[in-house]
Enzyme design. Structure first.
Site, short mmCIF file in Angstrom:
data_model
loop_
_atom_site.label_atom_id
_atom_site.label_comp_id
_atom_site.label_asym_id
_atom_site.label_seq_id
_atom_site.Cartn_x
_atom_site.Cartn_y
_atom_site.Cartn_z
N TYR A 41 0.82 -1.21 0.00
CA TYR A 41 0.00 0.00 0.00
C TYR A 41 0.86 1.26 0.00
CZ TYR A 41 -3.84 -3.10 1.59
OH TYR A 41 -4.76 -4.10 1.73
N HIS A 99 0.41 -11.66 2.24
CA HIS A 99 -0.61 -10.90 1.52
C HIS A 99 -1.26 -11.72 0.40
CE1 HIS A 99 -1.74 -6.51 0.31
NE2 HIS A 99 -2.74 -7.34 0.12
#
Length: 268
Positions: A41, A99
């Protein structure tokens, strides 16, 4: 003293710079205590700044980050997590997730999970888990770690994509699920059924969608940049939908997936 994972968290995907600082700051002021970020991110430093400036005691917060696919090899995972901690200005996160499964399973899951377990042993993370894991990947993880070590599997879940096979498997194994993109970028909010139920409860469509997930035992991590929406989302756990309303929303499932990058696994 540390807290268990709050059922409603604040997601930060796609929020950058001052936007994410403002969102996290507002969220913490409103009472959010579960903040979700990730290496990819590129906002861990801003999330860390907002947390540091909030004045909220560390032991009242539940902070999650996620290891990106480029850092899944044994020699990279722990250094990457240490880098994340530096950006977040924390000595420990509450939860660290893989992730995505390694694209094409290039890095063996055994290698990544061993490094993740070592990170926990060193105190870099309190809990460990996974994200975007299919049933096949979960089966591998359970064989390697034991189901009790997997704090959650964070996956896309909303009324339009209910992931029923995966959800049933996880429930049977005692593995908790966290729903990301719980509003499918607003698509769920446009559903007439959701709008009608919201009107009946004097609630927002977002609250209905989140309550539907929460009542099934999932955690949810919606994101927003608007203070009113942040407050409304946080209040979703006070809603109670009837069995008939739950069934009406369940009938919306059409396998509509929002997050499906070219390196995604073969979904169930």
């Amino acid at each position: 003293m540390s807290i268990p994972m709050p059922a409603i968290g604040l997601g930060t995907f796609r929020l950058q710079g001052q936007t994410v600082i403002d969102s996290v700051r507002s969220g913490l002021e409103l009472g959010y205590r579960h903040i979700d970020t990730a290496q990819i991110y590129a906002n861990e430093a801003e999330v860390g700044q907002a947390i540091a400036e909030s004045g909220v005691a560390r032991d009242q917060l539940f902070i999650t980050t996620k290891i990106w696919t480029e850092n899944l090899a044994a020699e990279r995972l722990i250094p990457s997590l240490e880098d994340s901690l530096a950006k977040l200005r924390l000595e420990q996160v509450d939860l660290t997730l893989i992730h995505w499964p390694s694209p094409g399973d290039a890095v063996p899951l055994a290698e990544s999970l061993a490094a993740l377990r070592e990170a926990k042993r060193r105190g870099l993370t309190r809990l460990i888990g996974v994200s975007n894991f299919t049933i096949a990947h979960l089966q591998q993880a359970i064989a390697l770690l034991g189901a009790g070590e997997i704090a959650t599997n964070q996956v896309e879940l909303h009324p339009l994509l209910q992931n029923r096979e995966l959800a049933e498997f996880a429930r049977a194994q005692g593995i908790h699920l966290t729903a990301y993109m719980p509003l499918a970028y607003g698509k769920v909010l446009a559903e007439p059924v959701v709008q009608r139920i919201a009107a009946a409860h004097d609630a927002t469509p977002a609250q209905v969608a989140l309550a539907w997930l929460l009542q099934q035992g999932y955690a949810v991590i919606p994101s927003s940049t608007k203070r009113d929406n942040l407050a409304g989302n946080l209040a979703a756990d006070r809603m109670r939908l009837s069995a008939a309303e739950m069934a009406e929303i369940a009938a919306l499932d059409r396998g509509e997936r929002v997050a499906n990058p070219d390196f995604a696994p073969d979904w169930d």
